[in-house]
Design an enzyme around this catalytic site. Structure first.
Site, PDB file in Angstrom:
ATOM      1  CB  CYS A  85      -0.936   0.003   1.197  1.00 12.99           C
ATOM      2  SG  CYS A  85      -1.918  -1.491   1.247  1.00 12.99           S
ATOM      3  CG  HIS A 105      -6.564   1.462   0.419  1.00  8.54           C
ATOM      4  ND1 HIS A 105      -5.497   2.142  -0.142  1.00  8.54           N
ATOM      5  CD2 HIS A 105      -6.020   0.411   1.102  1.00  8.54           C
ATOM      6  CE1 HIS A 105      -4.375   1.515   0.187  1.00  8.54           C
ATOM      7  NE2 HIS A 105      -4.662   0.468   0.936  1.00  8.54           N
ATOM      8  CB  CYS A 147      -0.263   1.531   7.503  1.00 10.52           C
ATOM      9  SG  CYS A 147      -2.010   1.491   7.065  1.00 10.52           S
TER      10      CYS A 147
END
Lengths: 305, 454, 439
Positions: free
Chosen positions: C101, C394, C425
């Site tokens: 990510c 996301h 994160c």
């Protein structure tokens, strides 16, 4: 904090008679021998250990290391030229099992319960290099549920006679009671309180077959529900040593180190095992349990030296 | 959106041609349209009339090596006929030249052009001169009627010169080149009025918009996309504006034309300020704006609700009015060009009216009013404002009309077919060229001489 | 040549890397609006929108760097293939990056570093991900057999291998959703961290609600008009629920950490759903921006990555940013109070809350981060004020560029010298943070 409760024992090799074996016996032939013994209803009658030490020369093959690493997704955890701890166990297991399958062995191999396993990984073990492997049994002892025996394995560098690796496996036979010995009472155990889950293992129903394919340990209780039921198990269960391999994956450091695992209850397949890892100074504690039943499966530790 | 409608394709094949002829059906032909580098016409050009204007046109075309003829001859086919009637004083003066034109018409090629040149009936000099005014109006009438007699893609249009403007002026040249070329494919029976000698001839007629930065609203689709492409073809850099929700289509258009996309709602209070800011940042200049963005919210007035009326007025006329005000406030700041040019999309509905479109017609007629009103102030510094009123243009919107309605609308004009977005875009591009600065405050219909309206 | 015009990589001095803007497509919940779109479709469209916004047609940029977390093996050159499909000059080089990510921060940061070094003058950092078109793989056994088949020389050998193939070999493996080394999904990991930090359900639901409300308000004010290009019929993130309130969020069932029983707090409402989408940011040197008449929004000052030991249960999986944030702030002599906008990626509301609690916690700072005292409190009114991942969704690698572009615009509006901090994160116990300064 759940810690493995491992018996305190040292190897005792004095006065053992050496039996040299040219080639590591196959596990299949040992299990076959045992099965045949069951059919012929010839129970081993001995009540003492044979006092022999079986020895052979063998190698931990590159193939085994590759297959093992693939199964455990553990590739690259240890150096390219040293073997994972459990591949040493797998390589020696055939010899130990053959020894236990001999008629003179006091406990029947079939139905033997693996209670604990402790490994002293003293030195890096070379791959594809001849190794001297020795195995013996010691400490036949009464247990609240039957009789226990320690099966020891030592692996040496044959040129220097340096001890590289040794292990102690504690087995329980529930069908044999030592004559004259008093059964110790069942030790009181603290009720298991699950720690925080830090990992979860998904054990699919074919994991027993897959570990069997790598290790050669085709004990029917691990292979399928049908074969397990034939031996009186409610369903197929995971190899205890698969759990050991799983907890070691990613944690094997350069030797020396020791690790130990205590098996509290079988992991019936398929299952999800809740796992807690924690550091405590020089050791890592690993606990596995069934989250739904809140039942401990195993407690283990890895200790650096 | 079809390139040429199915019926037109059908009647231009041998069998279809026979059937249409026998049944007396409309026989539209594929129209000649301009692509970069095309000559104005490919065949001989006949110039009728003896005036100074006729001489000017002949000399200019001859200088560019066109095949210019001054008499009808015997068998010659013509691509275009220019009829100079700028010096007539009385309706009876028309006779000689017009009848000569009549003789020549049979030899006009398909997609041919007839262009009349005459003096402005609205010029103050003839306001009280009945014969002169009758003569000038007469040319209007004959041009419109002639346009309706044209066949096979040919058109008739007129260039109207104010008394103090000569054919040598940049805008008169710009106008005649427009009418001669494929740029005016769907313009028929219309007039371009050159009211001043303002403007300058470009160094290259192929890129009359070189270096210009022009905003196009509603640039994502249909006519707005075609305008963007054409302005870019003619040398301009386009700032394409559309609603944020049309951003993906806008992206495709802008990447095709090398422009920049601005996703915004033009009804925003500060839309004009934002556009000026964008032009300032990116290019340091702004040369023009095309008010193309528009919506329809059709309903009979009796059934009209607030939102249909108000939203349409807000987008189609209030937004252009507000944006113009905000832009023109920046005159003299070095970003907004002194010769700033505004074009807007009007509609034949705004001229002739259309059932179910009171709101739309109010806005589109309003656009013509806005165009008239700004003409003087913009003209003072060499700028201009004009409008284009499209008729039936083949777009995704018209594709969605019921087939029968669409067929009727499509054939209700002298060209017997719908126009294309590019035809509207050509007219817009004409008005943004500096050569056209003398054309100011006008509305040009791009309707194939639709039967509705003026 | 004077030393100032020398590239830093050739002995000159470093120069600022600046953000000029960005573009993204609306994010779509997985298996929905973008079900038929590939990573390359989405990335190409995103780049095309950026090119149109900045008039970069035919331009040769220094480099385009992007990446995807879930990538088909055939997409090994995903970014380069996408660039070739855009209006950029074919001479624009490109490469792929993958750090879960944090990919999007790494791609933008990599471009920024090259610009600062003078190796390139302009570039695009991007990211894309699709759950709907995720790669499927054969299991190990099947793969081994196919490889053997490939290696077999004779027909006889081939038949021998082919005979071993069984139907089970053709059943694809599902994409791995969990951490390889723990077998726990990210949500399960966060549930442990959330629980450890005593983050309440109410705190998390409030973060979720604010995310939706802030983002909806940003849409209303047209904030995203020059940050987004519609794609496949979407012109807004379709996960966004402007009407989210504590009551409706409070009704949702527990999704993660069920083993915690009564103490479980994480729901689908305070966790980010699987999403498809792409985003990109345009960066350059100040010179390049000036030459191309492109207004500068912000300076990409610095970025920092960190990793934690989650495998041994030492740290929470998603707590790496708590290590990186103090490090980057210390490096620039800044404190939390100097920051005008915090953009903490909302993998889960619990992640945001735990990160904030950890940074303010004296023990954690001393014993875990090895600092003298707590870093401090993050002012919640400066947090994710235009909404974040809980509302937008996301698509893993796309989140970094989404935030970089939005934050740059916020900083530009706030004014020169304003500061923004990004925290993202990532799987594998990693995290990336970035520091931007408004221009």
């Amino acid at each position: 904090m759940v810690t493995p409760n491992i018996i305190d024992s040292d190897p005792k090799t004095e006065s053992l008679r050496i039996i040299s074996v040219n080639e590591t016996p196959s596990l299949t032939s040992s299990y076959g021998k045992v099965a045949a013994g069951v059919i012929r209803r010839k129970r081993p009658m001995a009540v003492s250990l044979p006092g022999t030490c079986w020895e052979t020369t063998d190698v931990i093959s590159r193939q085994l290391v590759d297959d093992y690493n693939t199964l455990l997704s553990a590739s690259g955890d240890v150096g390219h030229n040293s073997a994972p701890s459990l591949t040493a166990h797998i390589t020696a297991f055939g010899l130990s099992t053959a020894m236990m399958a001999e008629r003179g062995f006091p406990l029947p191999l079939l139905g033997m319960v693996h209670l604990q396993h402790k490994v002293w990984h003293m030195s890096d073990i070379p791959i594809d290099q001849p190794l001297r492997i020795a195995t013996w049994a010691q400490n036949l002892a009464p247990h609240h549920a039957g009789t226990t025996v320690e099966i020891w394995v030592q692996i040496f560098d044959p040129t220097t006679d340096k001890l590289l690796w040794q292990s102690m496996a504690l087995y329980l036979s529930q069908s044999v009671k030592l004559p004259g010995a008093e059964q110790p009472p069942r030790p009181a155990r603290e009720p298991f309180r699950p720690p925080a889950m830090t990992a979860q293992w998904h054990l699919p129903k074919d994991i027993g077959r897959r570990y069997a394919a790598v290790s050669g340990d085709r004990n029917p209780i691990h292979l399928s529900n049908i074969t397990a039921k034939a031996l009186g198990m409610p369903s197929a269960i995971a190899h205890g040593m698969y759990a050991a391999g799983r907890m070691l994956a990613g944690r094997e450091t350069p030797a020396p180190y020791t690790w130990a695992i205590e098996f509290a209850s079988p992991m019936r397949l398929p299952t999800k095992v809740a796992v807690n890892y924690r550091h405590a100074n020089d050791r890592q504690l690993i606990t596995g349990w069934n989250a739904r039943k809140e039942k401990l499966n195993f407690a283990a530790e890895i200790r650096l030296h | 959106m079809s390139q040429t409608d199915g019926y037109t394709r059908f009647v231009n094949r041998p069998l279809g041609k026979q059937i249409a002829k026998a049944a007396g059906l409309p026989q539209p032909v594929p129209l000649r349209r301009h692509t970069l580098g095309d000559p104005l016409v490919t065949g001989p050009i006949l110039i009728l009339g003896e005036s100074a204007a006729a001489e000017t046109v002949a000399k200019q075309l001859w200088r560019e090596e066109y095949d210019v003829r001054r008499d009808v001859g015997l068998k010659q086919k013509f691509s275009a006929i220019v009829v100079a009637l700028d010096e007539i004083r009385h309706p009876q003066d028309l006779s000689d030249t017009v009848l000569e034109l009549g003789q020549a018409l049979r030899r006009l090629d398909s997609n041919g052009r007839v262009i009349t040149i005459f003096r402005d009936p609205n010029d103050a000099s003839v306001a009280n001169d009945a014969t002169a005014l009758a003569a000038r109006r007469g040319v209007e009438g004959l041009t419109r009627s002639l346009a309706k007699e044209m066949r096979r893609g040919a058109t008739a249009n007129g260039i109207v010169l104010s008394d103090d403007v000569e054919m040598t002026s940049a805008s008169a040249q710009s106008a005649i080149r427009f009418f001669l070329s494929g740029r005016s494919a769907y313009v028929a029976g219309q007039f371009l009025t050159v009211s001043s000698s303002a403007g300058e001839v470009p160094s290259n007629w192929d890129t009359p918009l070189a270096e210009k930065v022009i905003v196009v609203t509603g640039a994502a689709r249909g006519i707005g996309a075609a305008i963007s492409e054409l302005l870019a073809r003619d040398g301009a850099t386009v700032i394409g504006v559309d609603m944020p929700s049309a951003g993906d289509a806008l992206t495709d258009v802008m990447n095709r034309v090398g422009g920049i996309s601005v996703q915004m709602d033009i009804t925003a209070e500060d839309a004009g300020v934002q556009l000026l800011q964008k032009a300032r940042e990116r290019f340091g200049r702004l040369d023009g704006i095309v008010h193309n963005a528009g919506i329809t919210r059709d309903k009979l007035l009796a059934n009209m609700d607030d939102s249909r009326w108000d939203s349409l007025i807000a987008v189609n006329i209030s937004a252009p009015l507000r944006i113009n005000e905000q832009l023109l406030q920046a005159r003299g700041d070095g970003v907004l060009a002194d010769n700033f040019r505004i074009t807007s999309l009007s509609s034949t509905s705004g001229i002739a009216g259309n059932r179910g479109q009171t709101n739309y017609a109010a806005a589109k007629a309003g656009v013509m009013g806005m165009t008239q009103a700004y003409a003087e102030t913009l003209g003072e510094t060499g700028g201009s404002i004009n409008a284009v009123a499209p008729g039936f243009i083949e777009t995704a919107m018209t594709d969605a009309m019921p087939t029968a309605t669409r067929e009727v609308a499509r054939r209700m004009n002298a060209m017997q077919q719908g126009g294309r977005p590019v035809d509207v875009a050509e007219a817009i591009a004409l008005f943004h060229a500096d050569a056209s600065a003398g054309i100011n405050g006008t509305t040009l219909r791009v309707c194939g001489q639709s039967m509705v309206g003026q | 040549m004077t030393s100032t015009s020398n590239a830093a990589s050739a002995g000159g001095s470093l120069r600022p890397a600046v953000v000029l803007g960005g573009n993204r497509i609306p994010f779509a919940r997985a298996h929905g609006a973008y079900a038929g779109a590939s990573n390359q479709d989405m990335l190409t469209s995103t780049l095309e929108g950026l090119i149109a916004r900045f008039g970069l047609q035919g331009e040769q940029l220094g480099e385009v760097v992007a990446g995807a977390v879930m990538k088909h093996s055939a997409d090994f050159n995903l970014t380069r293939e996408s660039v070739l499909g855009t209006s950029l000059a074919a001479h624009t080089p490109a490469h792929d990056v993958q750090t879960a990510c944090a990919t999007g921060i790494e791609t933008v940061g990599g471009i920024a570093n090259k610009i600062r070094l003078g190796q390139i003058d302009s570039g695009i950092g991007g990211g894309v991900d699709t759950i709907s078109d995720a790669p499927l793989a054969f299991n190990n056994e099947a793969r081994e057999l196919f490889m053997q088949l490939n290696r077999a020389r004779t027909t006889q050998d081939k038949i021998k291998v082919a005979m071993k193939l069984r139907p089970k070999h053709f059943a694809p493996l599902a994409p791995q959703a969990g951490e390889v080394r723990t077998g726990l999904s990210m949500g399960e990991h966060q549930a442990l961290t959330t629980h450890d930090w005593g983050v309440t359900r109410h705190e998390q639901d409030e973060i979720a609600m604010n995310s939706h409300k802030n983002m909806a308000a940003a849409y209303e004010e047209g904030f995203f008009n020059d940050l987004m290009t519609p794609f496949r019929g979407l012109d807004r993130d379709n996960n966004m629920r402007p009407g989210s309130d504590l009551e409706s969020l409070g009704k949702l069932r527990i999704a993660f950490g069920k083993q915690l029983g009564e103490e479980a707090t994480m729901t689908a409402g305070n966790s980010t759903p699987m999403t498809d989408g792409a985003a990109a940011a345009l960066l350059s040197s100040e010179d390049w921006a000036q030459k191309n008449n492109l207004p500068i929004l912000a300076e990409f000052v610095d970025f920092e990555v960190a990793a934690v030991d989650f495998v041994n249960g030492q740290d929470g999986l998603l707590m790496a940013p708590t290590y990186a944030i103090p490090r980057i702030l210390d490096r620039h002599g800044l404190g939390l109070e100097d920051i005008d906008f915090f953009e903490i990626h909302e993998a889960f509301a619990g992640t945001v809350a735990a990160t904030m609690k950890a940074l303010a916690d004296e023990d954690y700072n001393k014993n875990v981060l090895g600092r003298d005292k707590a870093l401090g409190q993050i002012d919640p009114t400066k947090l994710n004020i235009k909404g974040s991942s809980l509302a937008a969704g996301h698509p893993f690698a796309a989140t970094g560029p989404r935030i970089v572009a939005s934050l740059s615009k916020m900083l530009h509006e706030k004014g020169p010298g304003s500061l923004g901090l990004i925290s993202v994160c990532a799987a594998g116990g990693q995290g990336a943070v970035a520091l931007l300064r408004g221009r």
